[in-house]
Design an enzyme around this catalytic site. Structure first.
Site, mmCIF file in Angstrom:
data_model
loop_
_atom_site.group_PDB
_atom_site.id
_atom_site.type_symbol
_atom_site.label_atom_id
_atom_site.label_comp_id
_atom_site.label_asym_id
_atom_site.label_seq_id
_atom_site.Cartn_x
_atom_site.Cartn_y
_atom_site.Cartn_z
ATOM 1 N N HIS A 38 -20.382 -19.233 -33.344
ATOM 2 C CA HIS A 38 -21.670 -18.756 -32.845
ATOM 3 C C HIS A 38 -22.011 -19.485 -31.552
ATOM 4 O O HIS A 38 -21.357 -20.463 -31.187
ATOM 5 C CB HIS A 38 -22.775 -19.012 -33.881
ATOM 6 C CG HIS A 38 -23.041 -20.471 -34.068
ATOM 7 N ND1 HIS A 38 -22.306 -21.273 -34.924
ATOM 8 C CD2 HIS A 38 -23.928 -21.301 -33.459
ATOM 9 C CE1 HIS A 38 -22.743 -22.520 -34.846
ATOM 10 N NE2 HIS A 38 -23.727 -22.576 -33.952
ATOM 11 N N HIS A 125 -21.846 -22.609 -25.663
ATOM 12 C CA HIS A 125 -20.449 -22.828 -26.005
ATOM 13 C C HIS A 125 -20.230 -22.406 -27.451
ATOM 14 O O HIS A 125 -21.188 -22.186 -28.195
ATOM 15 C CB HIS A 125 -20.077 -24.310 -25.838
ATOM 16 C CG HIS A 125 -20.828 -25.198 -26.775
ATOM 17 N ND1 HIS A 125 -22.126 -25.617 -26.517
ATOM 18 C CD2 HIS A 125 -20.493 -25.713 -27.983
ATOM 19 C CE1 HIS A 125 -22.541 -26.359 -27.522
ATOM 20 N NE2 HIS A 125 -21.579 -26.431 -28.432
#
Length: 179
Positions: A38, A125
């Site tokens: 995620h 990220h």
């Protein structure tokens, strides 16, 4: 709990293949389960379950009128010491303006609930591995910089709960789709 956008199943599969290759050469203590990939928008911390409906409603208000946008995986990098990193991650590219705008909207929507924004700059990220445990210093060249580039569309914001001793460990407890 935290608020995030999920990586598509196809992108997760590609990232997992790359992480599996890296795990053979890079001794990180924990490799993230592909269903847990995620991009965090805001960390909330311990949150009473009774607040989930109101938080979800606030996220649905953020999602109203938003259009899906495209993100993509990019190079591999690390957070922490260059020789003993805490986090191995895949970078995120694509429509970063839409992602940053969404993140800022989420942070604003969570302020009335008492959730504070992080002080450090937002660095989207996808975490692949945690806690380097090699006996030799970490060398980024082993990983290379490339991740197979894969694109996906973001269609929703998710409120995720961490279930520490389960695999996968993130459970969706609130969902806000763009429309």
């Amino acid at each position: 709990m935290f608020i995030a956008v999920r990586v598509s199943a196809e992108a997760a599969l590609t990232l997992n293949r790359r992480a599996t290759e890296l795990s053979e050469r890079m001794p990180f203590k924990k490799w993230v389960h592909p269903q847990d990939y995620h991009i965090t928008l805001q960390f909330l911390g311990d949150t009473p379950t009774g607040r989930i409906p109101a938080i979800t409603q606030a996220l649905q208000d953020v999602a109203k009128g938003r259009r899906p946008f495209q993100l993509e995986t990019q190079q591999v990098g690390v957070f922490g010491s260059a020789t003993s990193p805490r986090i191995l991650w895949a970078g995120v590219g694509g429509d970063l303006n839409a992602l940053v705008t969404l993140q800022q909207s989420v942070v604003s929507a969570m302020a009335p609930f008492g959730f504070e924004p992080e002080e450090r700059p937002y660095r989207p990220h996808i975490t692949l591995g945690r806690k380097y445990q090699g006996t030799d210093p970490f060398v980024m060249d082993i990983a290379g910089k490339d991740v197979v580039n894969i694109q996906w569309n973001v269609h929703a914001i998710e409120l995720l709960q961490t279930n520490l001793h389960q695999t996968p460990m993130y459970e969706t407890v609130g969902l806000a789709r763009f429309f």
